[in-house]
Design an enzyme around this catalytic site. Structure first.
Site, PDB file in Angstrom:
ATOM      1  N   CYS A   1      23.170  -2.572  32.536  1.00 46.78           N
ATOM      2  CA  CYS A   1      23.385  -3.225  33.833  1.00 46.78           C
ATOM      3  C   CYS A   1      22.895  -2.302  34.957  1.00 46.78           C
ATOM      4  O   CYS A   1      23.217  -1.109  34.979  1.00 46.78           O
ATOM      5  CB  CYS A   1      24.860  -3.569  34.042  1.00 46.78           C
ATOM      6  SG  CYS A   1      25.468  -4.756  32.838  1.00 46.78           S
TER       7      CYS A   1
ATOM      8  N   CYS B   1      26.927   3.338  26.678  1.00 54.00           N
ATOM      9  CA  CYS B   1      26.783   1.881  26.642  1.00 54.00           C
ATOM     10  C   CYS B   1      25.299   1.553  26.580  1.00 54.00           C
ATOM     11  O   CYS B   1      24.486   2.250  27.176  1.00 54.00           O
ATOM     12  CB  CYS B   1      27.403   1.280  27.907  1.00 54.00           C
ATOM     13  SG  CYS B   1      27.324  -0.526  27.975  1.00 54.00           S
TER      14      CYS B   1
ATOM     15  N   CYS C   1      35.525   0.785  39.161  1.00 53.80           N
ATOM     16  CA  CYS C   1      34.620   0.042  38.271  1.00 53.80           C
ATOM     17  C   CYS C   1      33.188   0.527  38.391  1.00 53.80           C
ATOM     18  O   CYS C   1      32.659   0.641  39.496  1.00 53.80           O
ATOM     19  CB  CYS C   1      34.598  -1.440  38.652  1.00 53.80           C
ATOM     20  SG  CYS C   1      35.994  -2.339  38.050  1.00 53.80           S
TER      21      CYS C   1
ATOM     22  N   CYS D   1      25.494  -0.092  37.178  1.00 54.94           N
ATOM     23  CA  CYS D   1      26.614   0.561  36.505  1.00 54.94           C
ATOM     24  C   CYS D   1      26.258   1.959  36.015  1.00 54.94           C
ATOM     25  O   CYS D   1      25.207   2.165  35.405  1.00 54.94           O
ATOM     26  CB  CYS D   1      27.053  -0.307  35.325  1.00 54.94           C
ATOM     27  SG  CYS D   1      28.436   0.381  34.406  1.00 54.94           S
TER      28      CYS D   1
ATOM     29  N   CYS E   1      42.935   1.525  31.967  1.00 52.20           N
ATOM     30  CA  CYS E   1      41.579   1.007  31.769  1.00 52.20           C
ATOM     31  C   CYS E   1      40.907   1.911  30.742  1.00 52.20           C
ATOM     32  O   CYS E   1      40.695   3.097  30.999  1.00 52.20           O
ATOM     33  CB  CYS E   1      40.831   1.037  33.102  1.00 52.20           C
ATOM     34  SG  CYS E   1      39.094   0.568  32.959  1.00 52.20           S
TER      35      CYS E   1
ATOM     36  N   GLU F   1      36.241   8.607  29.225  1.00 43.67           N
ATOM     37  CA  GLU F   1      37.136   8.528  30.375  1.00 43.67           C
ATOM     38  C   GLU F   1      38.106   7.348  30.269  1.00 43.67           C
ATOM     39  O   GLU F   1      37.765   6.304  29.733  1.00 43.67           O
ATOM     40  CB  GLU F   1      36.319   8.407  31.669  1.00 43.67           C
ATOM     41  CG  GLU F   1      35.595   9.704  31.991  1.00 43.67           C
ATOM     42  CD  GLU F   1      34.824   9.653  33.303  1.00 43.67           C
ATOM     43  OE1 GLU F   1      34.904  10.625  34.062  1.00 43.67           O
ATOM     44  OE2 GLU F   1      34.133   8.661  33.569  1.00 43.67           O
TER      45      GLU F   1
END
Ligand code: SAH
Length: 347
Positions: free
Chosen positions: A118, A114, A335, A121, A107, A94
């Site tokens: 976290c 990932c 975010c 997230c 962005c 994305e």
């Protein structure tokens, strides 16, 4: 995935020159080809000022295609555009284009998935699938601009993935997108965001790229930070602050601390005071972000009044602080809301 071919859009002008010279081509060919590549062509046949035999030779040796738009969403609220790009191997990533007064900002994702884990997230939920190649990151910028018609002036490496966990490819991408003969986006218009892989800070600092380093701090104390950000375990806030200080000394570039405010977790007065002490020592700018809620997570955003108080405490302590406006909320483009989408049709 590319049938053993080299992705030609990952090559810098000087590398392209070298390749073409080795093929017995005249010196100006490299520049010609780079210029076509930068214009977003999706095949060698579009390079109409090249002899046909050369186009065929290039097609036999190099990979060149446009990423596929699997999905495109427009925010009716603020004009944000989110793309889901289909990559050559069936993976997808994305990219978000945001419209600010100071220019359009893209962005981009730096990895498929990932591995940083976290707790707040969405991008890390499925783990890491693979690294993105330099050309794939470049194409996120290039094709977002071409498809949206919005001229891109700023880039933030704040999409899916941890840029410092894909160091060499990210550096190559930065050089490519910075090329005066290419997209020509200045390093001062680029922000790289990291969860704090401190062992890479010195190496990045030595390159002296003049980009903005954003550190996702999110907690000023080890107990809280290690709880919500596994990357803190075995490293620690003190080590992170030392690495930030050295980076600032080497590059002269002010660091920015990202701080997503989570209700009852990292928003106490005591944490504001500790955060202020870190920020003052490093000369860092603090960017407060109201947490964006992620379905799988139990964390909630800090209420606005509490954010205001936290901000005041920082300001009173002499810290430079802003509260970030969240864009693209209605299309899950804020975010921490981007997530790995496995394949076409699943979006
Ligand atoms: N891996 C890098 C860059 C990607 S994340 C990093 O950690 O910095 C981009 C930013 O969004 C980071 O500051 C990240 O911590 C933040 N973020 C992640 N989830 C969020 C959420 N739910 N709400 C607000 N910010 C979030």
């Amino acid at each position: 995935m590319l049938d053993g071919k080299i992705a030609i859009r990952s090559l810098l002008p000087e590398e392209l020159d070298e390749e073409l010279r080795a093929m017995g081509e005249p010196a100006y060919r490299g520049r010609q080809v780079f210029s076509w590549l930068s214009r977003g062509v999706s095949g060698f046949d579009e390079m109409t000022n090249l002899p046909r035999r050369l186009r065929e030779k290039l097609a036999g040796r190099y990979y060149l295609a446009a990423p596929e738009v699997l999905r495109k969403q427009n925010s009716l609220r603020d004009g944000t555009v989110k793309y889901l790009w289909g990559l050559a191997d069936g993976n997808a990533v994305e990219t978000v284009v945001m419209r600010y007064h100071h220019g359009n900002t893209v962005c981009i994702s730096t990895q498929v998935g990932c591995r940083q884990g976290c707790a707040f997230c969405a991008s890390t939920i499925g783990g890491l699938v693979r690294q993105l190649e330099p050309y794939e990151m470049l194409e996120e910028v290039m094709f977002s601009e071409l498809d949206s018609g919005l001229k891109i002036s700023n880039i933030v490496l704040m999409g899916i993935g941890e840029p410092l966990d894909n160091f060499d490819n990210v550096i190559k991408f930065l050089k490519l997108v910075n090329c005066p003969q290419g997209m020509d986006i200045g390093m001062r218009h680029i922000s790289l965001s990291t969860c704090g892989l401190t062992e890479r800070f010195d190496k990045l600092g030595e390159l002296n790229l003049q980009l903005t380093l954003s550190v996702s701090l999110h907690a000023p104390d080890d107990e809280t930070r290690s709880r919500i950000m596994p990357a803190n375990r075995g490293r620690g806030v003190a080590q992170l602050m030392d690495a930030c200080e050295r980076y600032f000394e080497t590059t002269g570039r002010r660091i920015s601390f990202e701080y997503a405010m989570i209700d009852g977790v990292n928003d106490s007065d005591e944490q504001a005071r500790l955060l202020a002490a870190h920020a003052r020592r490093i000369g860092a700018h603090v960017n407060l972000i109201p947490l964006n809620h992620v379905e799988e997570s139990r964390f909630m955003p800090t209420p606005p009044e509490r954010i205001r108080r936290f901000r005041e405490l920082l300001e009173r302590a002499g810290v430079n602080v802003t509260v970030r406006r969240s864009l693209g909320g209605d299309i899950d483009a804020s975010c921490g809301q981007l997530r790995k989408k496995a394949a076409a049709g699943r979006a």
